[in-house]
Write an enzyme that holds these catalytic residues in place. Structure first.
Site, PDB file in Angstrom:
ATOM      1  N   CYS A 211       0.862  -1.173   0.000  1.00 10.43           N
ATOM      2  CA  CYS A 211       0.000   0.000   0.000  1.00 10.43           C
ATOM      3  C   CYS A 211       0.899   1.223   0.000  1.00 10.43           C
ATOM      4  CB  CYS A 211      -0.962   0.007   1.183  1.00 10.43           C
ATOM      5  SG  CYS A 211      -0.175   0.190   2.793  1.00 10.43           S
TER       6      CYS A 211
ATOM      7  N   HIS B   8      -4.850   6.131   7.753  1.00 15.79           N
ATOM      8  CA  HIS B   8      -3.486   6.421   8.193  1.00 15.79           C
ATOM      9  C   HIS B   8      -2.841   7.362   7.196  1.00 15.79           C
ATOM     10  CE1 HIS B   8      -3.470   2.775   5.671  1.00 15.79           C
ATOM     11  NE2 HIS B   8      -2.304   3.195   5.203  1.00 15.79           N
TER      12      HIS B   8
END
Length: 676
Positions: free
Chosen positions: A427, A595
């Protein structure tokens, strides 16, 4: 994503040699620009160069003796153990270099003493030259990095909190010193002897006018993808040593001459049939000017007798190069006519041109003869390409572009054709979504009995082309493919409960065969209890009834808890919004894990997590969401708790317990309270 290709069983010497060659190539190829720079420096500024310059020429020796081997050592160590492996690999290789120099100095001193005592004043004393430690770097650096990795694994779980940096720094420094000493006294003598043996063998072939015979080995090896073991393992180190002494080396031309390949392709252009004839002209242009030699391998595999044409062309080219005394000043990579002339010695242009013409002419004549007298079908170039890729162990984007196989490969995602041993979730930041997905799939892979298959997570920016399977959210797949072109790429909409995980497990079973170990039992909630502690997740960072109504306000609420905990500054919360704007952090099963971006890690003071529950649910970019977990991670400190979160949310019963919890202590107990 499914594929019908099965992994070969048993030990294959060809595959083993391919793996060795690939490893050698991966160490050398990234540093080819430095070799080219050294070649240009040599071409212009040594006394015999185009524009002699004594001050600049003084850099030639240090570059070849220290810089280039240490660059290869850095790359080799990094391949095994990232930056830590690179450091200890360079330290260890410096020991091999120094040990070799010390041995040469001892031999020269003894020879000089013998020369003086023998009264040979009328003859000149010849010193032994330095041995440039390219082979030493390719052996020592990966070995040192591998040992360092194993040592770190021994004590990684036994370091007291707060002493991590001290232990990491001193362990690498102490082991680096030990590896340096081992290289000095252990590997340096062996490499010196090996280089002397190989150099004597090549010199014997040249003196006996038998060097063209090496084409009998090199040309078939190219077609079967064994050339890297020969080229980068033997010819490049010997060629660099030869060029360092003589200013050029014919050894650089043994494998890189494009003549044999272009001769075969031209023969198909005029005398081939069907798709092979139609695609051959384009392949010839790519091979000759682009330097991608593998483009002609399928044409040889369609009619294996053409290997004789490649051998004949290679021998003709080598014979002409030897007759004219030609050579390159650095390796030509790729094997393009442009690259070859760019690093050719100033006295070698005519000879090299004639050698390429001779190689192409002989190869063309023999290929035309074989195509005309032998039985020839319509040229199943696609089948030959598939055969080539099976031998190579991965897809060929260049050959696929000519045959149409590239589009099919992209459609089914099967860019990789060998066994599966390394799976990575990637990611943007390598922290939240990828860690969760890796945990879920790791559990499935272990349950299927494949204990030796690595399943981990990383940031896309840190990927290289070493992974067999790469899993990303669909918005990130193209970015990941740019870094891992030879891997199987799996795109998912969410990381918690994607059906693609079962397809990945099926792929592992197909490629790797029946697992040798018994299926691992599924982990229970009690087995994953034990969170890292209040420093990561505290009751103050858990909200049982949030007030947000959408993803933006949910990020603000979870981020505010991280700020209140002293883990991040407000800039990190902004980065959480930036991350969400790029790729959704919705995981599935009513869970979102927002995040920050990879660039925002500097805003993190310490690792922390926050949990906000929304009993009535909120809309997270079209997905109903009950739990929002904000994360900020330094290193891997938060990953243990993330794994527990993943295990919990993959179990509907545990999700129901979280929804029914009435206190923050119950939330901690379900996830695994560290204070037990």
């Amino acid at each position: 994503m499914s594929t019908t290709t099965t992994a070969p069983s048993g030990f294959s010497p060809r595959v083993a040699l391919q793996k060795v060659g690939t490893s050698l190539s991966n160490m050398v190829m990234p540093n080819i620009p430095a070799l080219i720079a050294w070649g240009i420096l040599t071409a212009f500024f040594i006394p015999d160069g185009w524009t002699p310059n004594e001050p600049l020429a003084s850099a030639v020796g240090p570059m070849i003796h220290y810089l280039l081997p240490l660059l290869i050592a850095n790359t080799g160590g990094r391949m095994i153990y990232e930056a830590r492996g690179a450091v200890v690999g360079v330290i260890a290789t410096m020991g091999v270099i120094a040990g070799s120099d010390w041995l040469i100095a001892q031999d020269n001193a003894a020879a000089l003493q013998e020369w003086v005592e023998g009264g040979n004043a009328e003859s000149a004393f010849t010193e032994l030259p330095q041995v440039h430690m390219f082979i030493g770097a390719m052996i020592m650096a990966p070995l040192a990095a591998w040992v360092m990795k194993k040592l770190d694994a021994l004590w990684s779980n036994h370091i007291p909190a707060g002493f991590e940096m001290l232990v990491n720094m001193f362990s690498a420094g102490i082991f680096g010193f030990i590896a340096l000493v081992a290289g000095f006294f252990g590997l340096a003598p062996l490499v010196n002897a090996l280089m002397s043996l190989l150099a004597d063998g090549v010199a014997a072939l040249i003196n006996a006018h038998l060097l063209p015979l090496v084409s009998i080995l090199i040309e078939p090896a190219k077609v079967f993808f064994l050339n890297n073991a020969i080229n980068h393992g033997v010819l490049t180190p010997l060629g660099i040593a030869d060029a360092g002494t003589n200013g050029k080396s014919v050894l650089f031309l043994l494998e890189s001459n494009p003549g044999p390949g272009v001769g075969i392709l031209l023969a198909y252009t005029f005398f081939g049939r069907g798709a092979a004839r139609a695609s051959a002209p384009g392949a010839a242009i790519i091979q000759f000017f682009g330097g991608i030699h593998e483009i002609y391998f399928p044409y040889v595999l369609m009619k294996p007798i053409l290997i004789l044409a490649a051998i004949g062309g290679g021998m003709a080219g080598v014979a002409v190069n030897v007759a004219f005394g030609t050579g390159l000043q650095a390796p030509a990579a790729p094997g393009s006519i442009v690259a070859i002339f760019a690093v050719a010695a100033r006295d070698s242009y005519l000879g090299i041109a004639l050698a390429v013409l001779a190689a192409a002419g002989v190869s063309f004549a023999l290929s035309a003869l074989f195509l005309k007298i032998g039985k020839q079908d319509d040229g199943d170039i696609a089948a030959a390409t598939a055969k080539m890729e099976q031998m190579k162990g991965k897809k060929s984007s260049v050959a696929g572009a000519l045959t149409g196989a590239g589009a099919a490969a992209a459609a089914d995602g099967s860019d990789h054709t060998g066994p599966i041993s390394k799976i990575v979730f990637a990611c943007d930041a390598g922290m939240g979504s990828s860690a969760m997905g890796a945990t879920v799939l790791r559990k499935k892979v272990r349950a299927a009995g494949f204990e030796d298959v690595e399943v981990t997570n990383k940031a896309i920016s840190s990927l290289n082309d070493e992974w067999d399977v790469v899993v990303t959210q669909k918005e990130l797949t193209d970015r990941a493919r740019q870094r891992t072109g030879s891997a199987v790429h799996v795109s998912v909409d969410q990381f918690m409960n994607s059906p693609r995980y079962d397809e990945v497990v099926e792929l592992v079973e197909t490629r790797n065969g029946t697992a040798g170990a018994a299926a691992a039992p599924a982990a229970t909630t009690s087995e994953v209890a034990g969170a890292p502690g209040d420093s990561i997740l505290s009751p103050a960072s858990i909200v049982l009834s949030g007030t947000a109504s959408d993803s933006a306000s949910g990020i603000d609420e979870a981020g505010a808890l991280l700020v209140a905990a002293g883990a991040v500054d407000q800039g990190y919360v902004s980065a959480m919004h930036d991350r969400e704007a790029t790729v959704s952090t919705f995981m599935g099963n009513g869970l979102a894990i927002p995040h920050g971006t990879n660039e925002a890690k500097s805003s993190i003071q310490r690792s922390a997590m926050s949990i906000v529950r929304y009993p009535d649910g909120i809309d997270w970019n079209g997905n109903p969401t009950t739990f929002v977990i904000g994360i900020a991670g330094v290193g891997n400190e938060h990953l243990e708790l993330l794994q527990k979160v993943a295990m919990t949310f993959s179990d509907p019963a545990q999700v129901q317990r979280l929804e029914n919890a009435t206190t923050t202590e119950e939330i901690l107990e379900i996830l695994g309270d560290s204070k037990e």
